[in-house]
Write an enzyme that holds these catalytic residues in place. Structure first.
Site, PDB file in Angstrom:
ATOM      1  N   GLU A 185       0.833  -1.222   0.000  1.00 24.40           N
ATOM      2  CA  GLU A 185       0.000   0.000   0.000  1.00 24.40           C
ATOM      3  C   GLU A 185       0.859   1.261   0.000  1.00 24.40           C
ATOM      4  O   GLU A 185       0.591   2.195   0.764  1.00 24.40           O
ATOM      5  CB  GLU A 185      -0.941   0.015   1.208  1.00 24.40           C
ATOM      6  CG  GLU A 185      -2.003  -1.063   1.195  1.00 24.40           C
ATOM      7  CD  GLU A 185      -3.050  -0.845   2.286  1.00 24.40           C
ATOM      8  OE1 GLU A 185      -2.739  -0.215   3.309  1.00 24.40           O
ATOM      9  OE2 GLU A 185      -4.184  -1.315   2.104  1.00 24.40           O
ATOM     10  N   GLU A 264      -6.795  -7.436  -0.175  1.00 26.34           N
ATOM     11  CA  GLU A 264      -7.252  -7.572   1.208  1.00 26.34           C
ATOM     12  C   GLU A 264      -8.716  -7.165   1.239  1.00 26.34           C
ATOM     13  O   GLU A 264      -9.026  -5.979   1.046  1.00 26.34           O
ATOM     14  CB  GLU A 264      -6.468  -6.646   2.152  1.00 26.34           C
ATOM     15  CG  GLU A 264      -5.007  -6.975   2.300  1.00 26.34           C
ATOM     16  CD  GLU A 264      -4.286  -5.967   3.215  1.00 26.34           C
ATOM     17  OE1 GLU A 264      -4.952  -5.324   4.054  1.00 26.34           O
ATOM     18  OE2 GLU A 264      -3.064  -5.829   3.068  1.00 26.34           O
TER      19      GLU A 264
HETATM   20  C1  GLA Z   1      -3.927  -2.456   5.410  1.00 23.24           C
HETATM   21  C2  GLA Z   1      -2.594  -3.161   5.514  1.00 23.24           C
HETATM   22  C3  GLA Z   1      -2.651  -4.409   6.363  1.00 23.24           C
HETATM   23  C4  GLA Z   1      -3.431  -4.146   7.629  1.00 23.24           C
HETATM   24  C5  GLA Z   1      -4.813  -3.654   7.288  1.00 23.24           C
HETATM   25  C6  GLA Z   1      -5.681  -3.361   8.474  1.00 23.24           C
HETATM   26  O1  GLA Z   1      -4.668  -2.979   4.443  1.00 23.24           O
HETATM   27  O2  GLA Z   1      -2.103  -3.497   4.231  1.00 23.24           O
HETATM   28  O3  GLA Z   1      -1.351  -4.803   6.662  1.00 23.24           O
HETATM   29  O4  GLA Z   1      -2.748  -3.204   8.382  1.00 23.24           O
HETATM   30  O5  GLA Z   1      -4.708  -2.446   6.594  1.00 23.24           O
HETATM   31  O6  GLA Z   1      -5.779  -4.447   9.299  1.00 23.24           O
END
Ligand code: GLA
Length: 628
Positions: A185, A264
């Site tokens: 990210e 995710e």
């Molecule tokens: C983001 C991050 C993950 C985690 C989520 C929240 O998507 O990529 O590593 O921190 O947020 O749980």
């Protein structure tokens, strides 16, 4: 034997063959990205993945959790790689025991699952410093997630070492690792195109010659920084079908013609100390996953099983309203499989949805046998203790310096630092500390005199200090921020200076307290009327039948617990977490030893019990600074 299990054992046998011949000419790559499709063995493939992290699950449970993932209808498991755990000191690597990621990947393959690996180096995941080793902060001015050559050199060395472990398991060698993620990210963090291109190049040069992807929040803003040309872009989000529609509309506008995948899908959420416990509706997750499957969209459920941020693993956030939000020890995440390994209603709802969408010829594996029942442990007394003041020589070698040094200056990654001084003649008035990272318990001549909590930006305390008194500041590192632009600033302890009544204090004695070895502690029966203050408590309980349990810390204040030498993590009366998960493999028949380091509270009778289920309750005052 069903045709499923025949093909599974065939796949396992072929995999075994492939793994036995890692140095032979590479087999044809098993996995490819072709336009908008994933191809597995040349055929279009939909990834149905769930996330779980090997360090958050005792190794003895890996196979059971993976089997559960398969039984829910998943065909892939996704994990991050935890750099901070693998390289605790520069150049000293550890891939043993619970950190044996290659064994985790092989176990997944044996259970019929493919694997997606996200090695970071930055991984976020509510983990101290987003998975970065704390020692990076020992270098003044080092910038993570940037072109800083000192950072890049450390990251490169780490990636090469990870490749030594995982190289033979890549899909380009016939192994189960289908693809790997570049960074994590980055679009939520920066806009440095050179940095992202370098992050990708470092992975390729380390030997990761398989398909790569980036993952980012689902919106034009995130796409400005995260995705790379010629690299698949996947998106992360939570919510309902409408959110999914919006997210994929954004992706389509940005990258038409690429594969569609949710890197995710947050089917649960994590907790901060002092805030409400999170749960998310299973109907929403089921509806949205149904929508993915209807449209041939690949997904990864974050988390399938969250587990526990044992020891010092937990990280922290900050927000506009709160300078610091430490994460709880539990990483249950309201996931389909709970912290103790039990299937939840969310598991069954998602399994039903996935079962309706399986491609011809695939059937759901049978439901796995239930995880071994959790147990209750009758209340037991911790009658022996050792006060921190007495224990200092056994725990720490003091360091002197004129001004307070940070934890990182002291070459320490985690734990506490005790800062000791004498209130100088003429110093009268408020104690002010610039700045506490993250929670200071203040003592005057060994007696509690108040606290400073970074969550509220507290820097001043009317501690009633008098000249000549011994001043102790016991400062706890509650987890480095793991998300957002403040990563680089996360040095712990006291960052600059301390004064009393406006007079700066010099000539400090520092006691680094990493608490990594408690074997030198000498306990004695706690005397009635023993003074209040930080104290190690020891007790134990007998077990006839071993099982996982939830240690009930209600009645305690704030501290850490070790069971048979395993550091479970932090507890704090403010909640929402009121119990600490103790996995069965860390318990034994016969006597089990519990050590608690309690920072607050008096030296009254202390006891604990184990419960079959976790307790969540948030102290309504937990979000407010204590009244003084
Ligand atoms: C983001 C991050 C993950 C985690 C989520 C929240 O998507 O990529 O590593 O921190 O947020 O749980």
């Amino acid at each position: 034997m069903s045709s499923m299990s025949v093909s599974r054992s065939l796949a396992a046998a072929l995999l075994g063959l492939a793994l036995a011949l890692p140095t032979q000419a590479a087999a044809a790559p098993r996995f490819a990205i072709d336009g908008d499709r994933f191809l597995l063995d040349g055929r279009p493939h939909l990834i149905r993945s769930g996330e779980m992290h090997y360090p958050r699950i005792p190794r003895e449970f890996w196979r059971e959790r993976l089997r559960q993932a398969k039984a829910m209808g998943l065909n892939t498991v996704t994990t991050y790689v935890f750099w901070n755990l693998h390289e605790p000191e520069p150049g000293r690597f550890d891939f043993s025991g619970n950190l044996d990621i290659a064994a985790f990947v092989r176990t997944a393959a044996e259970e019929g699952l493919d694997v997606i690996v996200r090695p970071g180096p930055y991984i976020c995941t509510e983990l101290d410093f987003g998975g970065y080793p704390a020692w990076l902060l020992r270098t003044p001015g080092l910038r993570v997630r940037s072109m800083d050559p000192r950072y890049l050199a450390a990251g490169e060395r780490y990636l090469r070492r990870v490749h030594q472990e995982l190289g033979p398991l890549l899909s380009t060698r016939g192994g189960p690792i289908l693809m790997m993620q570049v960074e994590n990210e980055y679009g939520s963090y920066g806009r440095d195109r050179d940095y992202m291109a370098t992050a990708k190049r470092q992975m390729i040069e380390a030997g990761f010659d398989l398909p790569l992807f980036t993952s980012d929040g689902a919106g034009p803003h995130y796409f400005e920084g995260g995705p790379l040309p010629e690299v698949a872009a996947v998106i992360n989000f939570d919510g309902d079908v409408a959110d999914a529609e919006a997210a994929f509309a954004h992706l389509k506008a940005f990258r038409p013609g690429g594969p569609r995948m949710v890197g995710e899908y947050w089917a649960g959420w994590f907790d901060h100390w002092g805030e409400q416990h999170h749960t998310t509706p299973l109907e929403r997750a089921a509806r949205t996953v149904d929508w993915f499957l209807d449209r041939g969209i690949s997904f990864n459920l974050y988390m399938f099983h969250g587990g526990t941020s044992f020891g010092w693993m937990a990280g922290a956030n900050y927000s506009r309203d709160q300078p610091y939000q430490p994460d709880t020890t539990s990483y249950d995440y309201d996931a389909p499989v709970d912290e103790a390994g039990r299937l939840t209603p969310k598991f069954h709802a998602l399994r039903e949805v996935i079962g309706r969408h399986l491609p011809a010829g695939e059937t759901l594996p049978p439901l796995p046998a239930p995880a071994a029942a959790t147990i209750a442990v009758p209340r037991f007394v911790l009658s022996e203790s050792a006060s921190l003041w007495d224990a200092l020589p056994a725990l720490s070698r003091p360091v002197s310096a004129q001004l307070p040094r940070t934890m990182e200056d002291l070459q320490q990654n985690y734990g506490f630092v005790l800062y000791r001084n004498t209130v100088p003649a003429g110093a009268q008035g408020k104690l002010s500390v610039d700045e506490v990272r993250d929670y200071a318990s203040v003592f005057a001549d060994g007696a509690p005199a108040g606290t400073l909590d970074r969550r509220f930006g507290e820097r001043e305390l009317d501690a009633g200090l008098k000249p000549g008194q011994r001043l102790d500041l016991l400062v706890e590192n509650m987890g480095r921020i793991n998300f957002g632009t403040r990563l680089d600033e996360e040095r712990k302890g006291i960052t600059r200076s301390v004064s009393v009544g406006g007079r700066a204090l010099y000539d400090w004695t520092h006691y680094p307290l990493p608490l990594s070895d408690l074997s030198g502690l000498r306990y004695a029966k706690t005397a009635a009327g023993a003074p209040a203050g930080p104290r190690f408590w020891r007790g134990g309980f007998q077990l006839e039948r071993v099982g996982s349990t939830f240690l009930d810390t209600r009645g305690w204040g704030k501290g850490h617990v070790w069971v048979n030498g395993h550091h479970l993590g932090r507890y704090w009366k403010i909640g929402p977490q009121q119990t600490l998960f103790v996995p069965a493999p860390w318990l034994r028949r016969g006597r089990n030893e519990v050590v608690v380091f309690e920072v607050e509270g008096d030296a009254g009778a202390r006891s604990l019990q184990g419960l079959a289920d976790p307790v969540y309750a948030t102290d309504p005052d937990g979000l407010k600074p204590p009244k003084r």
